[in-house]
Write a protein that holds these residues in place. Structure first.
Motif, PDB file in Angstrom:
ATOM      1  N   GLY A 151       0.675  -1.190  -0.372  1.00 38.27           N
ATOM      2  CA  GLY A 151      -0.285  -0.073   0.405  1.00 38.27           C
ATOM      3  C   GLY A 151       1.033   1.149   0.296  1.00 38.27           C
ATOM      4  O   GLY A 151       0.158   2.089   0.045  1.00 38.27           O
ATOM      5  N   VAL A 152       1.853   0.991   0.235  1.00 39.80           N
ATOM      6  CA  VAL A 152       3.005   2.515   0.338  1.00 39.80           C
ATOM      7  C   VAL A 152       3.474   2.634  -1.689  1.00 39.80           C
ATOM      8  O   VAL A 152       3.697   1.906  -2.311  1.00 39.80           O
ATOM      9  CB  VAL A 152       4.858   2.628   0.461  1.00 39.80           C
ATOM     10  CG1 VAL A 152       5.473   3.104   0.853  1.00 39.80           C
ATOM     11  CG2 VAL A 152       3.936   1.029   2.321  1.00 39.80           C
ATOM     12  N   THR A 153       3.305   4.456  -1.825  1.00 43.06           N
ATOM     13  CA  THR A 153       3.189   4.528  -2.825  1.00 43.06           C
ATOM     14  C   THR A 153       4.949   4.490  -3.295  1.00 43.06           C
ATOM     15  O   THR A 153       5.339   4.851  -2.601  1.00 43.06           O
ATOM     16  CB  THR A 153       2.742   5.548  -3.061  1.00 43.06           C
ATOM     17  OG1 THR A 153       1.355   6.185  -2.731  1.00 43.06           O
ATOM     18  CG2 THR A 153       3.129   6.669  -4.687  1.00 43.06           C
ATOM     19  N   PRO A 154       5.392   3.969  -4.433  1.00 41.21           N
ATOM     20  CA  PRO A 154       6.854   3.575  -4.943  1.00 41.21           C
ATOM     21  C   PRO A 154       7.298   5.503  -4.838  1.00 41.21           C
ATOM     22  O   PRO A 154       6.036   6.148  -5.407  1.00 41.21           O
ATOM     23  CB  PRO A 154       6.168   3.241  -6.457  1.00 41.21           C
ATOM     24  CG  PRO A 154       5.213   2.171  -6.204  1.00 41.21           C
ATOM     25  CD  PRO A 154       4.201   3.292  -5.316  1.00 41.21           C
ATOM     26  N   LYS A 155       8.432   5.467  -4.610  1.00 41.87           N
ATOM     27  CA  LYS A 155       9.476   6.174  -4.700  1.00 41.87           C
ATOM     28  C   LYS A 155       8.929   7.180  -6.594  1.00 41.87           C
ATOM     29  O   LYS A 155       9.229   8.346  -6.749  1.00 41.87           O
ATOM     30  CB  LYS A 155      10.903   6.383  -4.976  1.00 41.87           C
ATOM     31  CG  LYS A 155      11.050   5.715  -3.165  1.00 41.87           C
ATOM     32  CD  LYS A 155      12.303   6.336  -2.666  1.00 41.87           C
ATOM     33  CE  LYS A 155      12.134   5.017  -1.850  1.00 41.87           C
ATOM     34  NZ  LYS A 155      14.236   5.158  -1.165  1.00 41.87           N
ATOM     35  N   TYR A 156       9.375   5.994  -7.846  1.00 45.97           N
ATOM     36  CA  TYR A 156       9.788   6.902  -9.363  1.00 45.97           C
ATOM     37  C   TYR A 156       8.046   7.261  -9.317  1.00 45.97           C
ATOM     38  O   TYR A 156       7.652   8.542  -9.605  1.00 45.97           O
ATOM     39  CB  TYR A 156       9.537   6.158 -10.174  1.00 45.97           C
ATOM     40  CG  TYR A 156       7.522   4.432  -9.896  1.00 45.97           C
ATOM     41  CD1 TYR A 156       7.313   4.846 -11.262  1.00 45.97           C
ATOM     42  CD2 TYR A 156       8.422   3.074  -9.020  1.00 45.97           C
ATOM     43  CE1 TYR A 156       6.564   3.559 -11.578  1.00 45.97           C
ATOM     44  CE2 TYR A 156       7.102   3.038  -9.619  1.00 45.97           C
ATOM     45  CZ  TYR A 156       6.691   3.066 -10.856  1.00 45.97           C
ATOM     46  OH  TYR A 156       5.190   1.602 -10.557  1.00 45.97           O
ATOM     47  N   VAL A 157       6.945   7.167  -8.419  1.00 46.56           N
ATOM     48  CA  VAL A 157       5.403   7.180  -8.983  1.00 46.56           C
ATOM     49  C   VAL A 157       5.299   9.031  -7.842  1.00 46.56           C
ATOM     50  O   VAL A 157       4.759   9.740  -8.485  1.00 46.56           O
ATOM     51  CB  VAL A 157       4.248   6.668  -7.952  1.00 46.56           C
ATOM     52  CG1 VAL A 157       3.159   6.988  -8.177  1.00 46.56           C
ATOM     53  CG2 VAL A 157       4.522   5.538  -9.021  1.00 46.56           C
ATOM     54  N   THR A 158       6.278   8.487  -6.235  1.00 46.96           N
ATOM     55  CA  THR A 158       5.606  10.574  -5.951  1.00 46.96           C
ATOM     56  C   THR A 158       6.894  11.750  -6.822  1.00 46.96           C
ATOM     57  O   THR A 158       6.492  12.506  -6.784  1.00 46.96           O
ATOM     58  CB  THR A 158       5.732  10.223  -4.534  1.00 46.96           C
ATOM     59  OG1 THR A 158       7.624   9.763  -5.241  1.00 46.96           O
ATOM     60  CG2 THR A 158       5.169   9.458  -4.181  1.00 46.96           C
ATOM     61  N   GLN A 159       7.749  11.536  -7.031  1.00 44.68           N
ATOM     62  CA  GLN A 159       8.926  11.679  -7.800  1.00 44.68           C
ATOM     63  C   GLN A 159       7.924  12.580  -9.063  1.00 44.68           C
ATOM     64  O   GLN A 159       7.724  13.260  -9.569  1.00 44.68           O
ATOM     65  CB  GLN A 159      10.310  10.709  -8.250  1.00 44.68           C
ATOM     66  CG  GLN A 159      11.117  12.338  -8.445  1.00 44.68           C
ATOM     67  CD  GLN A 159      12.614  10.655  -8.788  1.00 44.68           C
ATOM     68  OE1 GLN A 159      12.281  10.087  -8.859  1.00 44.68           O
ATOM     69  NE2 GLN A 159      13.255  11.797  -9.106  1.00 44.68           N
ATOM     70  N   ARG A 160       6.727  11.278  -9.959  1.00 42.88           N
ATOM     71  CA  ARG A 160       6.836  11.763 -10.973  1.00 42.88           C
ATOM     72  C   ARG A 160       5.202  13.228 -11.413  1.00 42.88           C
ATOM     73  O   ARG A 160       5.137  13.584 -11.465  1.00 42.88           O
ATOM     74  CB  ARG A 160       6.328  10.329 -11.665  1.00 42.88           C
ATOM     75  CG  ARG A 160       5.806  11.355 -13.160  1.00 42.88           C
ATOM     76  CD  ARG A 160       5.148   9.330 -13.964  1.00 42.88           C
ATOM     77  NE  ARG A 160       6.027   8.879 -14.097  1.00 42.88           N
ATOM     78  CZ  ARG A 160       5.853   7.324 -14.616  1.00 42.88           C
ATOM     79  NH1 ARG A 160       4.430   6.590 -14.773  1.00 42.88           N
ATOM     80  NH2 ARG A 160       7.170   6.731 -14.616  1.00 42.88           N
ATOM     81  N   ASN A 161       4.560  12.361  -9.492  1.00 38.82           N
ATOM     82  CA  ASN A 161       3.935  13.261  -8.923  1.00 38.82           C
ATOM     83  C   ASN A 161       4.303  14.571  -8.926  1.00 38.82           C
ATOM     84  O   ASN A 161       4.014  15.918  -9.331  1.00 38.82           O
ATOM     85  CB  ASN A 161       2.931  12.441  -8.187  1.00 38.82           C
ATOM     86  CG  ASN A 161       2.305  11.744  -8.779  1.00 38.82           C
ATOM     87  OD1 ASN A 161       1.781  11.738  -9.351  1.00 38.82           O
ATOM     88  ND2 ASN A 161       1.959  10.620  -7.109  1.00 38.82           N
ATOM     89  N   GLU A 162       5.810  14.461  -8.708  1.00 42.12           N
ATOM     90  CA  GLU A 162       6.288  16.362  -7.529  1.00 42.12           C
ATOM     91  C   GLU A 162       6.483  17.006  -9.189  1.00 42.12           C
ATOM     92  O   GLU A 162       5.842  18.268  -8.960  1.00 42.12           O
ATOM     93  CB  GLU A 162       6.851  16.048  -6.944  1.00 42.12           C
ATOM     94  CG  GLU A 162       6.437  15.603  -5.755  1.00 42.12           C
ATOM     95  CD  GLU A 162       7.632  14.975  -4.398  1.00 42.12           C
ATOM     96  OE1 GLU A 162       9.131  15.364  -5.004  1.00 42.12           O
ATOM     97  OE2 GLU A 162       7.799  15.092  -3.522  1.00 42.12           O
ATOM     98  N   GLU A 163       6.823  16.250 -10.621  1.00 45.20           N
ATOM     99  CA  GLU A 163       7.536  16.769 -11.156  1.00 45.20           C
ATOM    100  C   GLU A 163       6.270  17.571 -12.094  1.00 45.20           C
ATOM    101  O   GLU A 163       7.102  18.476 -12.412  1.00 45.20           O
ATOM    102  CB  GLU A 163       7.951  16.159 -11.963  1.00 45.20           C
ATOM    103  CG  GLU A 163       9.720  15.832 -11.630  1.00 45.20           C
ATOM    104  CD  GLU A 163      10.606  14.604 -12.750  1.00 45.20           C
ATOM    105  OE1 GLU A 163       9.609  14.113 -13.455  1.00 45.20           O
ATOM    106  OE2 GLU A 163      11.279  14.122 -12.227  1.00 45.20           O
TER     107      GLU A 163
END
Length: 254
Positions: A151-163
């Motif tokens: 259930g933890v959001t992957p790091k690459y998804v959070t990084q892409r959302n921030e970008e």
């Protein structure tokens, strides 16, 4: 046909004149070219050495002569001890006469009584006949839900959302800046008053020209000029009425 005139001099023997050849052309750059060619020429470049030694018939190809040969063994390697063999040698004798006083029957019975029972392997049955299958490999056990990173959001998804958010903010800031540049400017009271006075002054000038027209307008240029003055007066009257009616006026920047 014309024939050559006969003459006694034609009977005398004549010497054949051989044509003299002109001297052969020799370039003035020939010695420098020869010197340069000799300088850059490599020996034995195409034809090999001038003299090649004939191979001796004694040095014929022998059997196994081209096979790779191992280097000679050094004395240091001979002095090293050989590693201990895991298999006993033929000359070795086992140690005899050793007896143990341990009672294996009692120890096994105690271990069986005090030991924990073996847990049965979980299975599932999918038919009435009782076909059994392992439960762990069936996919019915919630194995992945109990993981720490479930259930933890992957790091690459959070990084892409921030970008994406950063790009959206930059885009919105650019639009706001563009709107600010094209924002409407409010006309001050002094500018409104001066604009109104200028329009009235222009109307008076056009009206003075209109009053100066002749009474009888009988030509086409006079009609065109009169229509032009009338349209200018109507436009000026409309602008004056709009400015007098609205006290707050905004002007869009181009």
């Amino acid at each position: 046909a014309q024939c050559a005139q006969e003459s006694i001099y034609n009977l005398l023997p004549r010497l054949e004149e051989k044509p003299v050849k002109p001297p052969r052309y020799i370039s003035t750059f020939r010695p420098s070219v020869k010197r340069e060619v000799e300088k850059n020429k490599a020996r034995w470049k195409t034809m090999g050495p001038a003299k090649v030694a004939v191979p001796s018939p004694k040095n014929f190809l022998q059997k196994h002569s081209k096979e790779p040969k191992l280097p000679a063994r050094k004395k240091e390697q001979d002095s090293k001890k050989l590693p201990a063999l895991s298999v006993p040698r033929r000359t070795d004798h086992p140690v005899m006469g050793i007896q143990s006083k341990k009672n294996f029957i009692n120890t096994n019975a105690v271990a069986a009584i005090t030991g924990l029972p073996k847990k049965p392997q979980p299975i599932y049955v999918d038919r009435r006949q009782g076909d059994k299958y392992l439960l762990e490999t069936s996919g019915l056990v919630p194995k992945y839900i109990k993981k720490k990173d479930y259930g933890v959001t992957p790091k690459y998804v959070t990084q892409r959302n921030e970008e994406m958010k950063r790009a959206q903010k930059e885009y919105e800031a650019g639009i706001l800046e563009h709107l600010k540049k094209r924002a409407m400017k409010r006309l001050s009271d002094e500018e409104r008053r001066s604009l109104l006075q200028g329009l009235k002054k222009n109307w008076e000038e056009v009206y003075r020209e209109f009053q100066g027209l002749s009474v009888e307008i009988d030509t086409i240029p006079k009609k065109i000029y009169k229509e032009k003055l009338e349209s200018q007066m109507k436009q000026l009257e409309h602008d004056i009425e709009v400015i007098e009616k609205h006290k707050v006026i905004y002007i869009a920047n181009e």
